[in-house]
Design an enzyme around this catalytic site. Structure first.
Site, PDB file in Angstrom:
ATOM      1  N   GLU A   1     -23.518  15.607   9.054  1.00 31.48           N
ATOM      2  CA  GLU A   1     -22.199  15.963   9.588  1.00 31.48           C
ATOM      3  C   GLU A   1     -22.326  17.005  10.692  1.00 31.48           C
ATOM      4  O   GLU A   1     -23.367  17.633  10.878  1.00 31.48           O
ATOM      5  CB  GLU A   1     -21.301  16.546   8.481  1.00 31.48           C
ATOM      6  CG  GLU A   1     -20.275  15.566   7.918  1.00 31.48           C
ATOM      7  CD  GLU A   1     -19.112  15.307   8.858  1.00 31.48           C
ATOM      8  OE1 GLU A   1     -19.158  15.747  10.036  1.00 31.48           O
ATOM      9  OE2 GLU A   1     -18.158  14.637   8.434  1.00 31.48           O
TER      10      GLU A   1
ATOM     11  N   ASN B   1     -10.523  17.594   8.333  1.00 24.40           N
ATOM     12  CA  ASN B   1     -11.647  17.026   9.064  1.00 24.40           C
ATOM     13  C   ASN B   1     -11.532  17.330  10.553  1.00 24.40           C
ATOM     14  O   ASN B   1     -11.050  18.393  10.924  1.00 24.40           O
ATOM     15  CB  ASN B   1     -11.742  15.515   8.785  1.00 24.40           C
ATOM     16  CG  ASN B   1     -13.146  15.086   8.419  1.00 24.40           C
ATOM     17  OD1 ASN B   1     -14.124  15.604   8.951  1.00 24.40           O
ATOM     18  ND2 ASN B   1     -13.254  14.136   7.513  1.00 24.40           N
TER      19      ASN B   1
ATOM     20  N   ASP C   1     -13.076  10.418  11.116  1.00 24.81           N
ATOM     21  CA  ASP C   1     -13.827  11.511  10.500  1.00 24.81           C
ATOM     22  C   ASP C   1     -13.898  12.665  11.503  1.00 24.81           C
ATOM     23  O   ASP C   1     -12.887  13.279  11.799  1.00 24.81           O
ATOM     24  CB  ASP C   1     -15.208  10.998  10.080  1.00 24.81           C
ATOM     25  CG  ASP C   1     -15.891  11.869   9.041  1.00 24.81           C
ATOM     26  OD1 ASP C   1     -15.703  13.103   9.081  1.00 24.81           O
ATOM     27  OD2 ASP C   1     -16.624  11.346   8.194  1.00 24.81           O
TER      28      ASP C   1
END
Length: 283
Positions: free
Chosen positions: A18, A146, A194
């Site tokens: 991430e 997010n 995302d």
């Protein structure tokens, strides 16, 4: 991947890669593996890589103005000094919750999203963390805090609560985000939005979890580019390199019965566009 221009920057088997972030001082790309509690760095010029273990699951890691990193952990916001020493800036433990994505605003404050491990629709939040550790709740109830980013003129802020399938936009005055409204919606079957990044043209790039793609939306919310990926679960994207023209894409393999061999790797699309310089955390 021939014909797409896509390449592999770091071949890795991250469970939940991430948050790619370019560090201009170090000339490196910073990214995390959330559930492995690792912060990775990669120098695209030398190929040098480092991996650092964190105190807890780590949702985001960003450069600090004085050196070191600010990290968004399970139980709050932590600081690593240039010497690697750790201390808490904000310690706010809530069982079942963890830090997720984060981004540094133009004024040097950290905006941080949280979520529950069980994915409960009311268990997450979005907060602003000032350099002195003052926490200001922005959205006290979200499912999955997010992707966060700002327009080139700093008058707009973008935010994703993943299960909504939307990228939302707020008016931004340098400290406050108000007047939330939809910017773009991801259709059924195309995955879930995302992480995101905003380029120098004001366009929003978003990684689609379970969508095997990154999309670019122009400043008016129109879809104008889709980059297909060999992996099912891209998680976030960011421009990096000395001229901020290469788009780096983090990916995940968690939850996949038969992940692609590149799932969990850091991918790169050279000369994809033109990113904006980031801001280091001022704390």
């Amino acid at each position: 991947m021939s014909g797409t221009g896509l390449d592999v920057a770091v071949r890795e088997q991250a469970e939940l890669g991430e948050g790619p972030t370019w560090d201009p001082v170090g000339g490196r790309l910073i990214w995390v593996d959330i559930v492995a509690a690792r912060v990775h760095t990669y120098d695209p010029v030398t190929g040098l890589r480092t991996v650092m273990a964190t105190e807890q699951h780590v949702g985001a890691a960003k450069p600090r103005a004085g050196g070191g990193l600010v990290v968004h952990l399970r139980d709050g916001i932590g600081l690593y000094g240039p010497d690697g020493a750790f201390r808490w800036l904000v310690h706010d433990r809530e069982p079942g919750r963890r830090g997720n994505d984060g981004a540094v605003a133009p004024d040097g404050a950290l905006w941080a999203g949280t979520m529950r491990y069980d994915g409960a629709e009311t268990g997450g939040s979005l907060s602003r963390i000032a350099p002195d550790g003052t926490v200001t709740p922005v959205l006290p109830v979200v499912a999955c805090g997010n992707g966060i980013g700002w327009s080139p003129d700093e008058r707009l802020m973008y935010f994703i609560d993943t299960p909504t399938r939307r990228i939302d936009v707020f008016d931004f005055d340098g400290e406050h985000a108000v007047n939330r409204r939809p910017f773009a919606t991801i259709e059924e079957g195309a995955g879930f939005p995302d992480g995101l990044t905003v380029d120098a043209d004001g366009a929003v790039w978003v990684a689609l979890w379970d969508g095997a793609a990154v999309r670019r939306y122009t400043a008016d919310g129109s879809l104008d580019r889709v980059v297909g990926l060999p992996v099912r679960r891209p998680t976030a994207c960011a421009f990096g390199g000395a001229d901020l023209r290469d788009l780096y894409i983090s990916t995940a393999r968690t939850g996949l019965a038969a992940p692609h061999p590149l799932s969990g790797s850091l991918l790169v699309l050279p000369d994809a566009g033109h990113g904006m310089p980031g801001t280091a955390f001022a704390g």
